[in-house]
Design a protein around this motif. Structure first.
Motif, mmCIF file in Angstrom:
data_model
loop_
_atom_site.group_PDB
_atom_site.id
_atom_site.type_symbol
_atom_site.label_atom_id
_atom_site.label_comp_id
_atom_site.label_asym_id
_atom_site.label_seq_id
_atom_site.Cartn_x
_atom_site.Cartn_y
_atom_site.Cartn_z
ATOM 1 N N ALA A 1 0.832 -1.204 0.000
ATOM 2 C CA ALA A 1 0.000 0.000 0.000
ATOM 3 C C ALA A 1 0.866 1.255 0.000
ATOM 4 O O ALA A 1 0.590 2.220 -0.720
ATOM 5 N N ALA A 2 1.930 1.243 0.773
ATOM 6 C CA ALA A 2 2.834 2.399 0.805
ATOM 7 C C ALA A 2 3.515 2.588 -0.541
ATOM 8 O O ALA A 2 3.678 3.721 -1.013
ATOM 9 N N ALA A 3 3.893 1.506 -1.183
ATOM 10 C CA ALA A 3 4.533 1.604 -2.499
ATOM 11 C C ALA A 3 3.574 2.178 -3.535
ATOM 12 O O ALA A 3 3.968 2.968 -4.392
ATOM 13 N N LEU A 4 2.305 1.788 -3.455
ATOM 14 C CA LEU A 4 1.313 2.316 -4.392
ATOM 15 C C LEU A 4 1.084 3.812 -4.190
ATOM 16 O O LEU A 4 0.773 4.537 -5.131
ATOM 17 N N VAL A 5 1.221 4.278 -2.980
ATOM 18 C CA VAL A 5 1.026 5.700 -2.698
ATOM 19 C C VAL A 5 2.273 6.503 -3.041
ATOM 20 O O VAL A 5 2.192 7.595 -3.603
ATOM 21 N N ILE A 6 3.444 5.966 -2.752
ATOM 22 C CA ILE A 6 4.689 6.715 -2.910
ATOM 23 C C ILE A 6 5.160 6.750 -4.363
ATOM 24 O O ILE A 6 5.756 7.735 -4.797
ATOM 25 N N ALA A 7 4.903 5.727 -5.155
ATOM 26 C CA ALA A 7 5.427 5.642 -6.518
ATOM 27 C C ALA A 7 5.007 6.819 -7.407
ATOM 28 O O ALA A 7 5.860 7.427 -8.065
#
Length: 78
Positions: free
Chosen positions: A12-18
């Motif tokens: 979830a963090a990767a989807l937000v940060i990318a």
């Protein structure tokens, strides 16, 4: 169970940060002038050489379909 929660939180963090990181990288990058490729190509045809062949095969397929549908070989019981 603990690993699944950690993995889902990381995803979830990767989807937000990318997207944020990608936008930041675009704004920091130096300005580059885009140049289009030349369009003068001798001997190239956009339609290709098989246009007529494809049209004839498509017409034959349509005609064969009509003949198969219109064929009246229905089996009847005596």
């Amino acid at each position: 169970m603990k690993f699944n929660k950690l993995a889902s939180a990381t995803a979830a963090a990767a989807l937000v940060i990318a997207p944020v990181a990608a936008q930041a990288a675009d704004s920091v990058a130096p300005a580059v002038e885009r140049v289009s490729a030349s369009t003068t190509a001798k001997g190239e045809k956009l339609e290709g050489e098989n246009g007529i062949l494809i049209a004839v095969l498509a017409a034959a397929a349509v005609i064969a379909g009509i003949i198969i549908i219109a064929d009246d070989n229905d089996p009847t019981s005596p």
